[in-house]
Design a protein around this motif. Structure first.
Motif, short mmCIF file in Angstrom:
data_model
loop_
_atom_site.label_atom_id
_atom_site.label_comp_id
_atom_site.label_asym_id
_atom_site.label_seq_id
_atom_site.Cartn_x
_atom_site.Cartn_y
_atom_site.Cartn_z
N THR A 1 0.85 -1.17 0.11
CA THR A 1 0.00 -0.02 0.10
C THR A 1 0.98 1.22 -0.07
N GLY A 2 2.22 1.02 0.08
CA GLY A 2 3.14 2.26 -0.07
C GLY A 2 4.58 1.84 0.30
N GLN B 1 4.73 0.12 3.56
CA GLN B 1 3.32 -0.33 4.30
C GLN B 1 2.96 -1.60 3.33
N VAL B 2 2.37 -2.68 3.90
CA VAL B 2 1.54 -3.81 3.32
C VAL B 2 0.26 -3.90 4.08
N GLN B 3 -0.56 -4.68 3.56
CA GLN B 3 -1.80 -5.03 3.86
C GLN B 3 -2.22 -6.55 3.83
N VAL B 4 -2.50 -7.29 4.72
CA VAL B 4 -2.55 -8.58 4.57
C VAL B 4 -4.20 -8.84 4.41
N LEU B 5 -4.50 -9.52 3.48
CA LEU B 5 -5.92 -9.57 2.96
C LEU B 5 -6.33 -10.97 3.32
N GLU B 6 -7.30 -11.16 4.22
CA GLU B 6 -7.70 -12.26 4.55
C GLU B 6 -8.63 -13.23 3.63
N GLN B 7 -9.43 -12.45 2.90
CA GLN B 7 -10.32 -13.24 1.88
C GLN B 7 -9.83 -13.53 0.61
N SER C 1 17.63 -24.54 -8.39
CA SER C 1 17.46 -23.88 -6.93
C SER C 1 17.06 -22.35 -7.14
N VAL C 2 16.09 -21.76 -6.49
CA VAL C 2 15.38 -20.65 -6.56
C VAL C 2 15.25 -20.11 -5.20
N ASN C 3 15.91 -18.75 -4.91
CA ASN C 3 15.61 -18.10 -3.68
C ASN C 3 15.03 -16.74 -4.18
N VAL C 4 13.88 -16.61 -3.55
CA VAL C 4 13.09 -15.17 -4.14
C VAL C 4 13.28 -14.30 -3.09
N GLN C 5 14.12 -13.16 -3.56
CA GLN C 5 14.41 -11.93 -2.89
C GLN C 5 13.19 -11.14 -2.60
N ARG C 6 12.24 -10.86 -3.64
CA ARG C 6 11.36 -10.04 -3.33
C ARG C 6 10.16 -10.45 -4.02
N PHE C 7 8.90 -10.34 -3.51
CA PHE C 7 7.52 -10.86 -4.03
C PHE C 7 6.64 -9.94 -3.65
N GLU C 8 6.72 -8.75 -4.57
CA GLU C 8 5.85 -7.69 -4.30
C GLU C 8 4.34 -7.68 -5.17
N SER D 1 -1.04 -1.85 -10.36
CA SER D 1 0.06 -1.56 -10.93
C SER D 1 1.03 -2.48 -11.42
N HIS D 2 1.76 -3.17 -10.56
CA HIS D 2 2.44 -4.39 -11.02
C HIS D 2 2.78 -5.57 -10.04
N ALA D 3 3.23 -6.47 -10.68
CA ALA D 3 3.59 -7.61 -9.78
C ALA D 3 5.07 -7.98 -9.85
N LEU D 4 6.10 -7.92 -9.05
CA LEU D 4 7.33 -7.87 -9.11
C LEU D 4 7.74 -9.13 -8.41
N ILE D 5 8.88 -10.14 -9.07
CA ILE D 5 9.41 -11.09 -8.52
C ILE D 5 11.02 -10.83 -8.69
N ASP D 6 11.79 -10.84 -7.79
CA ASP D 6 13.14 -10.76 -7.69
C ASP D 6 13.76 -12.10 -7.22
#
Length: 268
Positions: free
Chosen positions: A105-106, A109-115, A158-165, A170-175
């Protein structure tokens, strides 16, 4: 020895009032007709159930039928290939290693969505999606957790995800930092992929953006596996039974350049 109980006028008056209240309620219930009492009870039960009902959860997966190769994985002759791969569990950051969507959300800041939930943990979703896509692209078999012939070439991914945003609308990011190792050899390739996929509004679009990002990373990993398979292999030291020494078939580490990313957007 005898103890006298102290008389508290306030407490006595309170008990009298409570008894009077109970008698009034009982009298009113006795005068009411049975149908009206039943109707009130049923209405109260319906309201209670409505108040306790939980919102419906929606579940998403990264392992769709589209492998990105132009044909479903089930139609490709993977079983006839001599190439074997291993895709072990994928590491993801602890803050997103949960079933609920964790959306940005910024900047801080993050928000956890229960549904809004993943069908399985994000690390498991990524692993299954990579396994499905890689086996289709390479015509290989994923033998992770399965016995295989000792002399068969196996490539461990072998894969190590550093960021999963997840940025809604806007966008979905995987580093991710990933490596491909030819098992029982010195050959290893270590690379990094940063993929940012634009997404429309809605959580369906967000899950689809992450699925496309995983497929883009899978494209680069597949290219890495093919490059490593084409390079000369150097086996590691192997113990010789009945001897005090080891036998080697070569030395040194094979260096293979990382595949050039194509269509990969820089991190936002």
């Amino acid at each position: 020895m005898m103890f006298a109980r102290l008389f508290h006028p306030a407490r006595a008056a309170s008990r009298v009032a409570v008894r009077a209240g109970f008698r009034a309620v009982a009298h009113a219930a006795g005068r009411a007709s049975l149908p009206s009492v039943t109707a009130v009870a049923v209405a109260a039960g319906v309201l209670a159930l409505a108040g306790c009902a939980s919102p419906v959860s929606r579940f998403y997966t990264l392992n769709g039928n589209d492998t990105g190769t132009g044909a479903p994985a089930s139609t490709r002759p993977a079983g006839s290939s001599s190439m074997l791969i291993e895709v072990p569990p994928v590491d993801v950051p602890p803050q997103v290693a949960k079933y609920q969507f964790v959306v940005q959300t910024g900047p801080t800041q993050v928000q956890v969505l229960e549904q809004e939930r993943w069908a399985s943990l994000p690390g498991d979703e990524i692993r299954r999606a990579l396994s499905s896509d890689l086996t289709a692209r390479l015509g290989a078999i994923d033998v992770y957790g399965t016995p295989y012939p000792d002399g068969a070439p196996v490539y461990r991914v072998s894969v190590n995800v550093q960021r999963f945003e997840s940025w809604p609308g806007s966008h979905a990011l995987i580093d991710a930092v990933w490596s491909v190792r030819a098992v029982r050899t010195q050959a290893v390739l270590t690379c990094r992929s940063v993929v940012s996929e634009p997404v429309a509004a809605g959580y369906d679009a967000l899950a689809e953006g992450h699925r496309r990002a995983v497929q883009e990373i899978s494209t680069e990993i597949a290219a890495g596996v093919q490059a490593l398979a084409a390079a000369p292999q150097t086996r590691t030291a192997v113990p010789v039974k009945g001897a005090s020494s080891t036998m080697t078939t070569g030395a040194g580490v094979i260096k293979v350049p990382c595949p050039t990313p194509q269509g990969v957007a820089p991190a936002a």
